[in-house]
Design a protein around this motif. Structure first.
Motif, mmCIF file in Angstrom:
data_model
loop_
_atom_site.group_PDB
_atom_site.id
_atom_site.type_symbol
_atom_site.label_atom_id
_atom_site.label_comp_id
_atom_site.label_asym_id
_atom_site.label_seq_id
_atom_site.Cartn_x
_atom_site.Cartn_y
_atom_site.Cartn_z
ATOM 1 N N PHE A 151 -63.255 49.448 18.792
ATOM 2 C CA PHE A 151 -62.519 49.156 20.030
ATOM 3 C C PHE A 151 -61.325 48.252 19.764
ATOM 4 O O PHE A 151 -60.234 48.471 20.309
ATOM 5 N N LEU A 152 -61.506 47.249 18.926
ATOM 6 C CA LEU A 152 -60.410 46.326 18.630
ATOM 7 C C LEU A 152 -59.274 47.010 17.881
ATOM 8 O O LEU A 152 -58.132 46.531 17.903
ATOM 9 N N LEU A 153 -59.577 48.140 17.214
ATOM 10 C CA LEU A 153 -58.525 48.921 16.568
ATOM 11 C C LEU A 153 -57.650 49.632 17.605
ATOM 12 O O LEU A 153 -56.426 49.685 17.466
ATOM 13 N N ILE A 154 -58.286 50.184 18.627
ATOM 14 C CA ILE A 154 -57.547 51.006 19.587
ATOM 15 C C ILE A 154 -56.996 50.202 20.758
ATOM 16 O O ILE A 154 -56.077 50.667 21.444
ATOM 17 N N LYS A 155 -57.523 49.008 20.987
ATOM 18 C CA LYS A 155 -57.131 48.227 22.155
ATOM 19 C C LYS A 155 -55.624 48.006 22.256
ATOM 20 O O LYS A 155 -55.036 48.203 23.330
ATOM 21 N N PRO A 156 -54.927 47.594 21.180
ATOM 22 C CA PRO A 156 -53.486 47.338 21.311
ATOM 23 C C PRO A 156 -52.677 48.577 21.708
ATOM 24 O O PRO A 156 -51.587 48.435 22.278
ATOM 25 N N LEU A 157 -53.190 49.764 21.390
ATOM 26 C CA LEU A 157 -52.454 50.992 21.690
ATOM 27 C C LEU A 157 -52.720 51.516 23.095
ATOM 28 O O LEU A 157 -52.082 52.476 23.528
ATOM 29 N N ASN A 158 -53.670 50.894 23.799
ATOM 30 C CA ASN A 158 -54.081 51.405 25.104
ATOM 31 C C ASN A 158 -53.906 50.371 26.218
ATOM 32 O O ASN A 158 -54.716 50.302 27.145
ATOM 33 N N SER A 159 -52.833 49.602 26.143
ATOM 34 C CA SER A 159 -52.593 48.559 27.143
ATOM 35 C C SER A 159 -52.411 49.137 28.545
ATOM 36 O O SER A 159 -52.626 48.435 29.536
ATOM 37 N N PHE A 160 -52.035 50.401 28.622
ATOM 38 C CA PHE A 160 -51.834 51.067 29.914
ATOM 39 C C PHE A 160 -53.144 51.527 30.547
ATOM 40 O O PHE A 160 -53.176 51.941 31.706
ATOM 41 N N ASP A 161 -54.247 51.466 29.789
ATOM 42 C CA ASP A 161 -55.532 52.016 30.233
ATOM 43 C C ASP A 161 -56.307 50.937 30.995
ATOM 44 O O ASP A 161 -56.676 49.900 30.432
ATOM 45 N N GLU A 162 -56.584 51.184 32.253
ATOM 46 C CA GLU A 162 -57.238 50.172 33.084
ATOM 47 C C GLU A 162 -58.684 49.914 32.687
ATOM 48 O O GLU A 162 -59.268 48.913 33.117
ATOM 49 N N GLU A 163 -59.272 50.777 31.866
ATOM 50 C CA GLU A 163 -60.655 50.566 31.437
ATOM 51 C C GLU A 163 -60.784 49.522 30.329
ATOM 52 O O GLU A 163 -61.868 48.991 30.101
ATOM 53 N N MET A 164 -59.697 49.238 29.628
ATOM 54 C CA MET A 164 -59.793 48.440 28.401
ATOM 55 C C MET A 164 -60.327 47.035 28.639
ATOM 56 O O MET A 164 -61.165 46.540 27.884
ATOM 57 N N ASP A 165 -59.840 46.365 29.675
ATOM 58 C CA ASP A 165 -60.307 44.999 29.942
ATOM 59 C C ASP A 165 -61.795 44.984 30.269
ATOM 60 O O ASP A 165 -62.540 44.093 29.828
ATOM 61 N N GLU A 166 -62.234 45.984 31.027
ATOM 62 C CA GLU A 166 -63.655 46.069 31.394
ATOM 63 C C GLU A 166 -64.516 46.302 30.150
ATOM 64 O O GLU A 166 -65.584 45.692 29.998
#
Length: 411
Positions: A151-166
């Motif tokens: 998850f920490l690998l993909i997190k920076p690339l998915n800042s637009f995804d509202e699920e990431m913070d959850e």
């Protein structure tokens, strides 16, 4: 005794096809087999840290439960891979729905796993009895860590995804609940030797094997290690290996390519092209293992873990593919498979196979080549490798593995 069949080999390998986080933007393909390998490497370290105080028999029983539990969960996940985690957790909350899902999964897995006998019986119990245990907690903690690592690998690339913070909060909260599992707080901290080891293991997913021969699927070193470990465990059981030997063979298979984190995956023809090259590579591997993994672990008081890793990697005897036992904390090489199997197959001696694991290494490579060719991606190099591997395996002196008959099913 368990019966090893083509369907089991292919089922174990099939995790190389299953994409993870496939609804997110990813910097590299993340596949199930790599995640499982990372999870079990972390579980190996956690097993050691949580069993140092236990009597030998209990320690081995815990190791076996962790290994088999990891395999049970892996095979289950192969069937439910398309169910997103939040949906799966909702299903688990409803006992009747989860029972129905589990019955479906076990029915799908039965043709490949039922020939394993007692292993299959234990798997059915594992997935129908959710009694908490130390092994389950270790596996869940390792699972969460390996998943969060991805998850920490993909997190920076998915800042637009509202699920990431959850998702981020969910990982942090769940991992915080494993403070009672020795070693886990150190791994979660991220600035300890144990955390460094866990992180380095994860990086092996970026090293693709057979770089000179494009394949589908393009397996990584990390996933290959898990396949070898699983094959080694099943073959150990099929020949009547003692519990310690089966456990050691699994963990040795799981760790056998760890030094490639430091040297990359060097194919056999290159290694053999210069007479002194294998020795040069081995010397460099040992130096880098000491500098980057062993010395930091020792500095934080994890000398016993270093000893265990050294045993699995064959540091004292010069190769992970030597038959060995442990006496007074030190490895002693045994002449050959027949001698180990006939005279040293006892838990107290901590036996570990060499040739058997080497054959499993070749068998995993055979599956990699065979699967790619079957999928329509081939090359002269891959065809040559397939023929060479098959010839080596059919000609194996370990008749008890019945590799000739097994490979005949692949024609």
């Amino acid at each position: 005794m368990p019966s090893i069949r083509k369907s089991l080999l292919q089922l174990t390998f099939s995790g190389a096809y299953l994409l993870r986080w496939n609804d997110k933007l990813r910097p590299a393909e993340l596949v199930e087999i790599d995640k499982q390998a990372h999870k079990m490497l972390v579980a190996c370290a956690l097993w050691h840290e949580n069993s140092r105080h236990l009597p030998d028999e209990e320690r081995l029983a815990l190791a076996q439960e962790i290994i088999e539990g990891g395999l049970f969960d892996y095979y289950y996940r192969l069937i439910i891979t398309d169910i997103k985690p939040p949906v799966f957790y909702r299903i688990k909350e409803n006992k009747e729905h989860f029972r129905q899902l589990t019955a479906h999964v076990l029915k799908r897995l039965e043709p490949a796993l039922a020939p394993l006998g007692d292993f299959w019986q234990r798997m059915q119990v594992w997935h129908t009895d959710d009694t908490d245990s130390l092994a389950r907690r270790i596996l869940t903690a390792a699972h969460l860590y390996a998943s969060q690592w991805e998850f920490l690998l993909i997190k920076p690339l998915n800042s637009f995804d509202e699920e990431m913070d959850e998702i981020d909060v969910s990982f942090r909260e769940r991992l915080a609940g494993f403070g009672d599992v020795r070693g886990m707080p150190d791994i979660v901290k991220g600035n300890t030797a144990l955390a460094r080891f866990a992180n380095l293991c994860g990086q092996l997913r970026f090293q693709i094997r057979w770089t000179q021969a494009p394949r589908i699927p393009a397996t990584a070193v990390l996933g290959h290690m898990f396949i070898v470990a699983a094959y080694a465990y099943f073959f150990s059981q099929s020949i009547g290996a003692c519990r310690a030997r089966a456990v050691n063979n699994f963990f040795c298979g799981l760790l056998h390519d760890l030094p490639e984190l430091l040297t990359r995956d060097i194919i056999s023809p290159v290694k053999q092209s210069v007479e002194s090259l294998p020795e040069i590579i081995r010397e460099y591997e040992e130096q880098e293992l000491e500098r980057r993994i062993f010395a930091p672990l020792r500095a934080e008081g994890l000398e016993e873990l270093v000893g265990l890793l050294s045993y699995y990697l064959g540091m004292e005897t010069g190769s992970e593919f030597h038959e060995t036992i442990r006496e007074n904390g030190h490895a002693r090489q045994i002449r050959d498979f027949a001698t180990l199997h006939g005279s040293y197959n006892a838990d107290a001696l901590q036996p570990k196979d060499g040739r058997l694991i080497k054959e499993c290494d070749k068998l995993a490579a055979f599956l990699e080549a065979h699967s790619s060719i079957r999928n329509g991606v081939s090359s002269p190099h891959l065809q040559e490798a397939l023929a060479r591997l098959k010839g080596d395996l059919v000609g194996s002196p370990l008749d008890c593995l019945h590799l000739g008959a097994l490979l005949a099913d692949f024609d």
